[in-house]
Design an enzyme around this catalytic site. Structure first.
Site, PDB file in Angstrom:
ATOM      1  CG  ASP A   1      -2.000   0.981   1.192  1.00 23.57           C
ATOM      2  OD1 ASP A   1      -2.096   1.691   0.157  1.00 23.57           O
ATOM      3  OD2 ASP A   1      -2.757   1.088   2.171  1.00 23.57           O
TER       4      ASP A   1
ATOM      5  CG  ASP B   1      -3.116   3.931  -3.519  1.00 22.07           C
ATOM      6  OD1 ASP B   1      -4.039   3.151  -3.801  1.00 22.07           O
ATOM      7  OD2 ASP B   1      -3.206   4.808  -2.654  1.00 22.07           O
ATOM      8  CD  GLU B   2      -5.369  -0.851  -0.907  1.00 23.16           C
ATOM      9  OE1 GLU B   2      -5.806  -1.761  -0.214  1.00 23.16           O
ATOM     10  OE2 GLU B   2      -6.032   0.150  -1.224  1.00 23.16           O
TER      11      GLU B   2
END
Lengths: 364, 395
Positions: free
Chosen positions: B13, B107-108
């Site tokens: 993350d 983003d993960e």
């Protein structure tokens, strides 16, 4: 109400009417069959409010009357009877007593007053057509109707009475089936009816092999009368897509094939088809057809058969189910496939007035 | 038969991703509270730097509120294209270690590295390497959690943010989860938390002490699920490349819109964007859904299925406008408008439709769309627009 009925006759009638009952209906009375006995006849009616089916049979009416009884229960009771004759008596509280040889049943019904009455049809137009011919027309087209609930117009089958003929059409926008039959009616009586698929299925189940079918239609409703059956249905409202527009006029190159051979070959290759977009590939060379299905990491299936074809080599992919549907419905020995190129529709025709337009699957 | 290896899953993350990208591109912002979010008054915070979070600024907070909490923060607009570019580079780093990468957002991502371990070292080593590579190659930091399930890995990655690495050895999941607050578990929102608090359940460990019967009575189907979660049991596999189910866009307006013509203009702008995205991904959709939020936050959706799958903005627009006519837009103030296209199919591959664009006009429009796409991708979005939208652009 007091009647004597024949077991087989009442089972036959109950079977014809009860299939329209929607098991999830909100009103208990809609799960019942309406019984009406008078003048040597018993009339049985079931409805889901959109579609109503009524079957009439002979019965010994000792005392005329009406009631409604739970469809499943009453059907089960008559089906299991050990003798051919049964006597049924219904009292003022709509409780039915059924007596047959050593069996006795008491079943609670609901008053006929709570049952929806058949809608009146105002000033209907009337058409007559041979029952068996009409059933065959439905059989040749209805499989192509869309089952996608988002497209209500295509969830029905179009009956278009125009210019001295009846055109029956169904499409799900990927294929379209059309069959035509000459019908006599006044020139100004033409009209388009979109009949819901459920009604069509009911017709396919109940239409007989001989006799005449009478169609009565208003803009919102249609009734079918045949033998001792009456089917009344709401129509799908709206304008059906212009189907003539999607039937290619240019014929392209024609292949003649044995229907049965093509059907079984397609069925075999379809064993290796994994999803609706991969399809089977048909490659036509001089007097030869190769059908190929390939599935990555699963395998492939290949069939070859003799056909009559003289045009340039051509390859085209179809969803095999869509290819097989009309072949199953047709009964002729020979079918024709007219092709233009791999992204234009293929058109299946037969020796009867039948047209099936099938869009290919584009692979590259 | 070999017994299967115990699963090792890494959840990665990025730390305050959008804000971190802004700081990366403008190092003078380092150490300052940075807030990225909708450009107008009514937008919400998309990301906040850790400095900004000290003031209580969180994602999804209205920008206006954030301004009140921390007037000295630097407020920046969302630059999606830039974040996407960096996201692609980061995901590419992840993909060097396993093909089983399941991105959850830009983003993960979850990585299943069970099988990678024989070649590339233990899951812990892989997580450490990835963190190092992301920092070296992009200048950004990423937090990681390593565990035997998605559930535990995700909780772990969040525990030591920013720039943290939390490892939960196989077999110690229950022990790891026990002291954590119950709200960490998936499916536990405010309502469930309240119910559980009344039963004296505050931590995940407390949950296991409750008799299952009580739990089932109080929480229904969620009960047994939560107990499994509390034990760290989560068998969901890491699923790479989830296919898009819909393509959509929505806009919260700076001020509520009353005028139907103005709303239609916004609708056209949305349709243009959705159509372009669909074409870029080679997808067509059959279902058009219009979403509308009125001033009082009541939200409605209206959808319609097209006769044939489409990626054409004009088709989207005419459908969207019909759907709009079924709403109270024009008589009731509209706060948000959204349009999405679903029931997607691959445009070039697949079943052709009888009713698809075959008329000359439709073919021309398709050519036009492609020309406009080419101009937009070369000179930027907005280089070419429908005339109807020019007025809005000037405003």
């Amino acid at each position: 109400m007091k009647i004597k009925v024949n077991k087989e006759a009442i089972i036959d009638c109950l079977q014809k009417v009860q299939s329209v009952i929607n098991p999830r209906n909100a009103l208990p009375v809609l799960g019942n069959v309406l019984f009406k006995a008078e003048k040597g006849k018993l009339e049985l009616t079931a409805t889901d409010m959109s579609l109503t089916v009524r079957a009439t049979m002979e019965a010994e009416v000792i005392e005329a009357g009406t009631t409604t009884l739970p469809a499943k229960r009453i059907f089960g009771v008559f089906r299991e009877l050990s003798v051919d004759e049964a006597e049924m008596e219904v009292n003022d509280q709509n409780i039915a007593s059924i007596q047959a040889a050593s069996s006795y049943f008491r079943i609670h019904g609901i008053s006929e007053a709570d049952y929806p009455s058949l809608p009146e049809m105002e000033d209907p137009k009337t058409f007559s057509i041979d029952q068996a011919a009409f059933r065959n027309m439905l059989k040749l087209t209805s499989y192509a109707a869309s089952v996608d609930a988002n497209r209500p117009l295509l969830n029905g089958v179009l009956l278009s009475f125009k210019a001295g003929k009846l055109s029956v059409v169904a499409t799900d926008s990927r294929r379209l089936a059309l069959v035509e039959h000459e019908v006599e009616f006044p020139a100004d009586a033409g009209m388009d009816l979109i009949v819901p698929l459920k009604t069509v299925e009911e017709l396919l189940r109940t239409l007989g092999d001989s006799g005449t079918l009478k169609v009565l239609a208003t803009p919102k409703q249609v009734a079918f009368e045949f033998d001792r059956i009456l089917i009344v249905s709401k129509l799908v409202e709206g304008t059906y897509p212009n189907f003539r527009q999607v039937i290619p006029q240019a014929t392209g190159d024609r292949v003649s094939m044995e229907r049965e051979t093509l059907l079984t070959a397609a069925r075999r290759t379809s064993q290796l088809v994994i999803d609706a977009v991969s399809g089977v590939k048909l490659t036509f060379t001089k007097n030869r057809l190769e059908i190929l299905a390939t599935a990555p990491e699963i395998g492939e299936a290949r069939e070859t058969m003799d056909v009559k074809y003289n045009g340039p080599d051509i390859g085209i992919s179809f969803n095999p189910a869509f290819l097989m549907d009309p072949l199953k419905a047709l009964t002729t020995d020979e079918v024709f496939l007219d092709l233009v190129d791999d992204t234009s529709p293929g058109v299946i025709r037969s020796t009867i007035s039948f047209v099936y337009v099938l869009m290919p699957i584009r692979l590259t | 038969m070999q017994t299967p290896l115990p699963r090792r899953i890494i959840h990665l993350d990025m730390d305050a991703f959008y804000a971190s990208v802004e700081i990366l591109d403008n190092p003078t912002l380092r150490g300052r509270p940075v807030v990225v979010g909708g450009s107008c008054q009514r937008g919400v915070v998309s990301a906040a730097s850790y400095e900004a979070r000290k003031y209580g600024i969180r994602s999804a907070l209205p920008i206006a509120m954030a301004r009140k909490l921390c007037p000295q923060a630097v407020f920046l607009p969302v630059r999606m294209a830039r974040y996407q570019e960096l996201s692609q580079r980061i995901m590419a780093i992840f993909a060097r270690f396993t093909p089983l990468v399941e991105p959850l957002s830009l983003d993960e991502a979850f990585l299943d590295v069970t099988a990678s371990q024989t070649l590339l070292g233990t899951a812990e080593e892989i997580a450490a390497r990835i963190r190092m590579l992301v920092r070296e190659e992009t200048g950004l930091t990423v937090s990681a959690g390593v565990a035997s399930s998605k559930l535990v890995a995700k909780i772990a990655s969040d525990l030591d943010k920013p720039d943290g690495l939390t490892i939960v050895p196989a077999g110690s999941e229950e022990e790891f989860l026990a002291p954590l607050p119950i709200a960490r578990l998936w499916g536990v929102g405010a309502a469930t938390r309240k119910t559980l608090a009344l039963l004296g359940v505050k931590t995940i460990g407390d949950l296991k002490k409750l008799p299952p019967r009580i739990l089932a009575a109080k929480l229904g189907k969620l009960g047994p699920l939560l107990v499994d979660s509390a034990r760290g049991i989560d068998l969901r596999p890491v699923e790479p490349e989830r296919e898009a189910k819909s393509i959509g866009n929505e806009e919260t307006f700076a001020t509520d819109l009353f005028d139907l013509r103005r709303i239609e203009q916004e609708l056209l702008a949305l349709c243009t964007r959705v159509g372009r995205r669909a074409r870029r991904h080679g997808l067509r959709g059959r279902t058009v859904t219009l979403k509308l939020k009125y001033r009082d936050f009541t939200q409605i959706t209206r959808s319609r299925t097209l006769p044939a799958a489409s990626d054409d903005e004009q088709t989207l627009y005419t459908t969207g406008r019909d759907l709009l006519a079924k709403t109270e837009a024009g008589s009731r103030p509209v706060r948000l408008l959204g349009l999405s296209l679903s029931s997607l199919e691959t445009a070039e591959r697949g079943q052709l439709s009888l009713f698809s664009p075959t008329t000359k006009k439709e073919k021309c429009r398709r050519h036009l769309s492609h020309a406009i796409d080419a101009i937009s991708s070369r000179f930027g979005e907005g280089a070419i627009l429908p005339g109807k939208l020019l007025a809005t652009e000037k405003e």
